[in-house]
Design a protein around this motif. Sequence first.
Motif, PDB file in Angstrom:
ATOM      1  N   ALA A   2       0.843  -1.193   0.000  1.00 38.29           N
ATOM      2  CA  ALA A   2       0.000   0.000   0.000  1.00 38.29           C
ATOM      3  C   ALA A   2       0.876   1.239   0.000  1.00 38.29           C
ATOM      4  N   THR A   3       0.414   2.271  -0.674  1.00 36.86           N
ATOM      5  CA  THR A   3       1.173   3.512  -0.725  1.00 36.86           C
ATOM      6  C   THR A   3       0.370   4.638  -0.108  1.00 36.86           C
ATOM      7  N   THR A   4       1.099   5.670   0.321  1.00 35.14           N
ATOM      8  CA  THR A   4       0.495   6.850   0.902  1.00 35.14           C
ATOM      9  C   THR A   4       1.033   8.061   0.178  1.00 35.14           C
ATOM     10  N   LYS A   5       0.166   9.013  -0.077  1.00 33.63           N
ATOM     11  CA  LYS A   5       0.573  10.223  -0.774  1.00 33.63           C
ATOM     12  C   LYS A   5       1.422  11.087   0.158  1.00 33.63           C
ATOM     13  N   LEU A   6       2.496  11.672  -0.391  1.00 28.57           N
ATOM     14  CA  LEU A   6       3.401  12.519   0.377  1.00 28.57           C
ATOM     15  C   LEU A   6       3.625  13.804  -0.411  1.00 28.57           C
ATOM     16  N   THR A   7       3.541  14.927   0.270  1.00 26.81           N
ATOM     17  CA  THR A   7       3.779  16.214  -0.378  1.00 26.81           C
ATOM     18  C   THR A   7       5.134  16.739   0.064  1.00 26.81           C
ATOM     19  N   LEU A   8       5.979  17.106  -0.907  1.00 23.56           N
ATOM     20  CA  LEU A   8       7.305  17.640  -0.621  1.00 23.56           C
ATOM     21  C   LEU A   8       7.428  19.034  -1.228  1.00 23.56           C
ATOM     22  N   SER A   9       8.220  19.867  -0.607  1.00 24.35           N
ATOM     23  CA  SER A   9       8.538  21.180  -1.165  1.00 24.35           C
ATOM     24  C   SER A   9       9.918  21.077  -1.792  1.00 24.35           C
ATOM     25  N   VAL A  10       9.962  21.205  -3.119  1.00 28.55           N
ATOM     26  CA  VAL A  10      11.210  21.010  -3.845  1.00 28.55           C
ATOM     27  C   VAL A  10      11.360  22.126  -4.868  1.00 28.55           C
ATOM     28  N   ASP A  11      12.587  22.525  -5.109  1.00 33.78           N
ATOM     29  CA  ASP A  11      12.900  23.534  -6.116  1.00 33.78           C
ATOM     30  C   ASP A  11      12.367  23.080  -7.479  1.00 33.78           C
ATOM     31  N   PRO A  12      11.772  23.968  -8.241  1.00 30.41           N
ATOM     32  CA  PRO A  12      11.219  23.593  -9.550  1.00 30.41           C
ATOM     33  C   PRO A  12      12.238  22.955 -10.492  1.00 30.41           C
ATOM     34  N   GLU A  13      13.498  23.389 -10.412  1.00 26.83           N
ATOM     35  CA  GLU A  13      14.537  22.789 -11.252  1.00 26.83           C
ATOM     36  C   GLU A  13      14.758  21.324 -10.895  1.00 26.83           C
ATOM     37  N   VAL A  14      14.697  21.024  -9.614  1.00 27.97           N
ATOM     38  CA  VAL A  14      14.884  19.638  -9.162  1.00 27.97           C
ATOM     39  C   VAL A  14      13.716  18.783  -9.651  1.00 27.97           C
ATOM     40  N   ILE A  15      12.520  19.332  -9.593  1.00 22.83           N
ATOM     41  CA  ILE A  15      11.346  18.600 -10.083  1.00 22.83           C
ATOM     42  C   ILE A  15      11.496  18.297 -11.567  1.00 22.83           C
ATOM     43  N   ALA A  16      11.933  19.287 -12.341  1.00 25.51           N
ATOM     44  CA  ALA A  16      12.114  19.080 -13.781  1.00 25.51           C
ATOM     45  C   ALA A  16      13.163  18.006 -14.048  1.00 25.51           C
ATOM     46  N   LYS A  17      14.272  18.044 -13.293  1.00 18.11           N
ATOM     47  CA  LYS A  17      15.313  17.024 -13.453  1.00 18.11           C
ATOM     48  C   LYS A  17      14.777  15.640 -13.111  1.00 18.11           C
ATOM     49  N   ALA A  18      14.037  15.557 -12.006  1.00 20.73           N
ATOM     50  CA  ALA A  18      13.480  14.276 -11.577  1.00 20.73           C
ATOM     51  C   ALA A  18      12.546  13.711 -12.640  1.00 20.73           C
ATOM     52  N   ARG A  19      11.737  14.558 -13.218  1.00 19.98           N
ATOM     53  CA  ARG A  19      10.809  14.089 -14.260  1.00 19.98           C
ATOM     54  C   ARG A  19      11.556  13.618 -15.499  1.00 19.98           C
ATOM     55  N   ARG A  20      12.608  14.364 -15.900  1.00 21.39           N
ATOM     56  CA  ARG A  20      13.400  13.943 -17.064  1.00 21.39           C
ATOM     57  C   ARG A  20      14.068  12.598 -16.807  1.00 21.39           C
ATOM     58  N   ILE A  21      14.666  12.455 -15.628  1.00 20.48           N
ATOM     59  CA  ILE A  21      15.350  11.209 -15.291  1.00 20.48           C
ATOM     60  C   ILE A  21      14.359  10.059 -15.236  1.00 20.48           C
ATOM     61  N   SER A  22      13.203  10.282 -14.627  1.00 18.46           N
ATOM     62  CA  SER A  22      12.210   9.208 -14.519  1.00 18.46           C
ATOM     63  C   SER A  22      11.711   8.792 -15.900  1.00 18.46           C
ATOM     64  N   LYS A  23      11.577   9.748 -16.792  1.00 21.90           N
ATOM     65  CA  LYS A  23      11.139   9.427 -18.159  1.00 21.90           C
ATOM     66  C   LYS A  23      12.195   8.587 -18.869  1.00 21.90           C
ATOM     67  N   LEU A  24      13.477   8.982 -18.728  1.00 23.30           N
ATOM     68  CA  LEU A  24      14.559   8.214 -19.340  1.00 23.30           C
ATOM     69  C   LEU A  24      14.638   6.786 -18.797  1.00 23.30           C
ATOM     70  N   ARG A  25      14.382   6.647 -17.506  1.00 19.88           N
ATOM     71  CA  ARG A  25      14.469   5.334 -16.855  1.00 19.88           C
ATOM     72  C   ARG A  25      13.162   4.553 -16.918  1.00 19.88           C
ATOM     73  N   LYS A  26      12.151   5.175 -17.530  1.00 22.52           N
ATOM     74  CA  LYS A  26      10.834   4.534 -17.666  1.00 22.52           C
ATOM     75  C   LYS A  26      10.281   4.075 -16.318  1.00 22.52           C
ATOM     76  N   THR A  27      10.283   5.014 -15.391  1.00 22.36           N
ATOM     77  CA  THR A  27       9.752   4.760 -14.055  1.00 22.36           C
ATOM     78  C   THR A  27       9.094   6.056 -13.566  1.00 22.36           C
ATOM     79  N   SER A  28       8.579   6.049 -12.383  1.00 22.37           N
ATOM     80  CA  SER A  28       7.952   7.254 -11.837  1.00 22.37           C
ATOM     81  C   SER A  28       8.898   7.943 -10.857  1.00 22.37           C
ATOM     82  N   VAL A  29       8.628   9.210 -10.623  1.00 20.39           N
ATOM     83  CA  VAL A  29       9.410   9.955  -9.640  1.00 20.39           C
ATOM     84  C   VAL A  29       9.220   9.311  -8.269  1.00 20.39           C
ATOM     85  N   SER A  30       8.019   8.885  -7.973  1.00 17.56           N
ATOM     86  CA  SER A  30       7.743   8.227  -6.686  1.00 17.56           C
ATOM     87  C   SER A  30       8.572   6.963  -6.520  1.00 17.56           C
ATOM     88  N   ALA A  31       8.676   6.163  -7.572  1.00 18.90           N
ATOM     89  CA  ALA A  31       9.459   4.925  -7.500  1.00 18.90           C
ATOM     90  C   ALA A  31      10.944   5.247  -7.310  1.00 18.90           C
TER      91      ALA A  31
END
Length: 88
Positions: A2-31
């Motif tokens: 089971a998973t639980t939703k978590l809210t984090l405060s992160v710099d927008p640049e870090v979010i963009a990097k995380a999304r790019r990396i997750s897309k390249l790795r074919k996974t989710s930011v949460s994973a």
Amino acid sequence: MATTKLTLSVDPEVIAKARRISKLRKTSVSAMFSRYIATLEESKQRETPLPPMTKRALALAAGTAPVPENWDYRDELKDILDERYGLK
């Protein structure tokens, strides 16, 4: 699991990097975040305790003054050897 939703405060640049990396790795930011946290926990568990001799040396050095920035062990060694062999 089971998973639980978590809210984090992160710099927008870090979010963009995380999304790019997750897309390249074919996974989710949460994973990726979950795996990263698991890795941190595993590395903490793998830390080996210091050997007794190292612990003792650290304890002996605990009350001493810090080494000056310009100190060089080679100068110290040269002085000791010069004195030992009468070169001073």
